[in-house]
Every structure is written in structure tokens, then in C-alpha cells.
Design a protein around this motif. Structure first.
Motif, short mmCIF file in Angstrom:
data_model
loop_
_atom_site.label_atom_id
_atom_site.label_comp_id
_atom_site.label_asym_id
_atom_site.label_seq_id
_atom_site.Cartn_x
_atom_site.Cartn_y
_atom_site.Cartn_z
N GLU A 1 0.94 -1.11 -0.05
CA GLU A 1 -0.12 -0.13 0.07
C GLU A 1 0.86 1.35 -0.07
O GLU A 1 0.72 2.33 -0.76
N LEU A 2 1.87 1.22 0.89
CA LEU A 2 2.61 2.35 0.65
C LEU A 2 3.57 2.53 -0.47
O LEU A 2 3.54 3.76 -0.92
N GLU A 3 3.82 1.58 -1.29
CA GLU A 3 4.37 1.70 -2.60
C GLU A 3 3.47 2.35 -3.47
O GLU A 3 3.88 3.13 -4.32
N ALA A 4 2.25 1.91 -3.41
CA ALA A 4 1.19 2.23 -4.42
C ALA A 4 1.04 3.78 -4.12
O ALA A 4 0.93 4.47 -5.24
N LEU A 5 0.79 4.21 -2.82
CA LEU A 5 0.83 5.85 -2.47
C LEU A 5 2.04 6.49 -3.12
O LEU A 5 1.91 7.58 -3.48
N ARG A 6 3.37 5.96 -3.01
CA ARG A 6 4.54 6.54 -3.49
C ARG A 6 4.33 6.72 -5.00
O ARG A 6 4.59 7.85 -5.54
N GLN A 7 3.77 5.49 -5.53
CA GLN A 7 3.61 5.77 -7.17
C GLN A 7 2.83 6.80 -7.49
O GLN A 7 2.86 7.67 -8.45
N ASP B 1 3.31 10.00 -9.91
CA ASP B 1 2.61 10.47 -10.98
C ASP B 1 2.14 11.99 -10.90
O ASP B 1 1.87 12.57 -12.01
N ARG B 2 1.68 12.11 -9.82
CA ARG B 2 0.94 13.52 -9.71
C ARG B 2 1.94 14.59 -9.65
O ARG B 2 1.82 15.70 -10.45
N GLN B 3 3.24 14.17 -9.20
CA GLN B 3 4.36 15.26 -9.49
C GLN B 3 4.70 15.58 -10.96
O GLN B 3 4.97 16.73 -11.33
N LYS B 4 4.63 14.24 -11.65
CA LYS B 4 4.98 14.37 -13.18
C LYS B 4 4.07 15.27 -13.79
O LYS B 4 4.19 16.10 -14.85
N THR B 5 2.64 15.14 -13.39
CA THR B 5 1.56 15.79 -13.76
C THR B 5 1.72 17.29 -13.61
O THR B 5 1.44 18.04 -14.69
#
Length: 133
Positions: free
Chosen positions: A80-86, A90-94
Motif C-alpha cells: 500500500e505504501l509503494e502504491a501511494l508513493r507511485q 505520478d501527480r508530481q509528473k503531472t
């Protein structure tokens, strides 16, 4: 019944702390003929519960062996932590992409504004410059 040393060991503090609590009336104990104390386990537990923030045993951090989490729960949390980091990546790239687009559009707007507001007279021809018209 506990002796002063046993009570201190059980509570996770020093004998002086237990003795001080008895003298201050915070912990009830019976005094024996040899001047030693006899402390009821229930009374000791009451004192520990009411003074837990001062008790060194209460301050100990639980180790992984003492926690209720199983390796399966821990691995689930890690996934779950890894999914939140991903998601955060993604948001930062956007956000970076949108900033880049905004900067490019702002630059284009500045260029177009400069072109529209540039209303200088076209250069005069040779005869107009010669006659001053």
C-alpha cells in the motif's frame, strides 16, 4: 505480596521511586517489623496505571516481536505504501508537465502581445524622408 525490590522490578523503576511513592502516600504498603515494606500486587498495578507516563517500563518502545502485526499484514502495508508513493510520483509528473505547458503558453502570449501592440509607423520611403512628410 511484593517486597520493595520485587515491586520495583515489576513496575520497571527503582526501589527509591517505589519508596518515595509510599512516603508521599501515592502507593499503599504495609510496614513489617523489620522495617521492610510489603506491597499488594493490585495496589502496585493501580499505582503503575495511574503513573504510567513516569514509569520507565511504559516508555519502552515495542519491538517487532512484541507488535501484533504479522509479516503478512506488514507486507500488505508495504504494498500500500509503494502504491501511494507511485501515485505521488505520478501527480508530481503531472504538475511538472502542466507547469511546463503554462510557461510555454505564457511565453507565446507575451510574443503575440508584443506583436499586436507594436504599432510603429512603417519606415518612410526615400522621397518621404527627403521632403519630411
Amino acid at each position: 505480596m511484593y517486597t520493595l525490590g520485587q515491586a520495583a522490578k515489576e513496575a520497571g523503576c527503582s526501589k527509591a521511586t517505589i519508596s518515595r511513592a509510599i512516603k508521599n502516600g501515592k502507593l499503599s504498603a504495609s510496614r513489617l517489623e523489620d522495617n521492610s515494606y510489603q506491597i499488594n500486587p493490585a495496589e502496585l498495578q493501580r499505582w503503575v496505571d495511574s503513573n504510567g507516563h513516569r514509569n520507565s517500563k511504559m516508555k519502552q518502545i515495542a519491538t517487532q516481536d512484541e507488535t501484533a502485526e504479522t509479516p503478512r499484514e506488514t507486507s500488505g502495508l508495504q504494498v500500500e505504501l509503494e502504491a501511494l508513493r507511485q501515485i505521488a510520483d505520478d501527480r508530481q509528473k503531472t504538475i511538472d508537465d502542466l507547469r511546463q505547458r503554462l510557461d510555454a503558453e505564457s511565453e507565446e502570449r507575451r510574443k503575440l502581445t508584443a506583436m499586436v501592440t507594436d504599432q510603429r509607423q512603417p519606415p518612410k520611403g526615400f522621397w518621404a524622408r527627403l521632403t519630411g512628410r
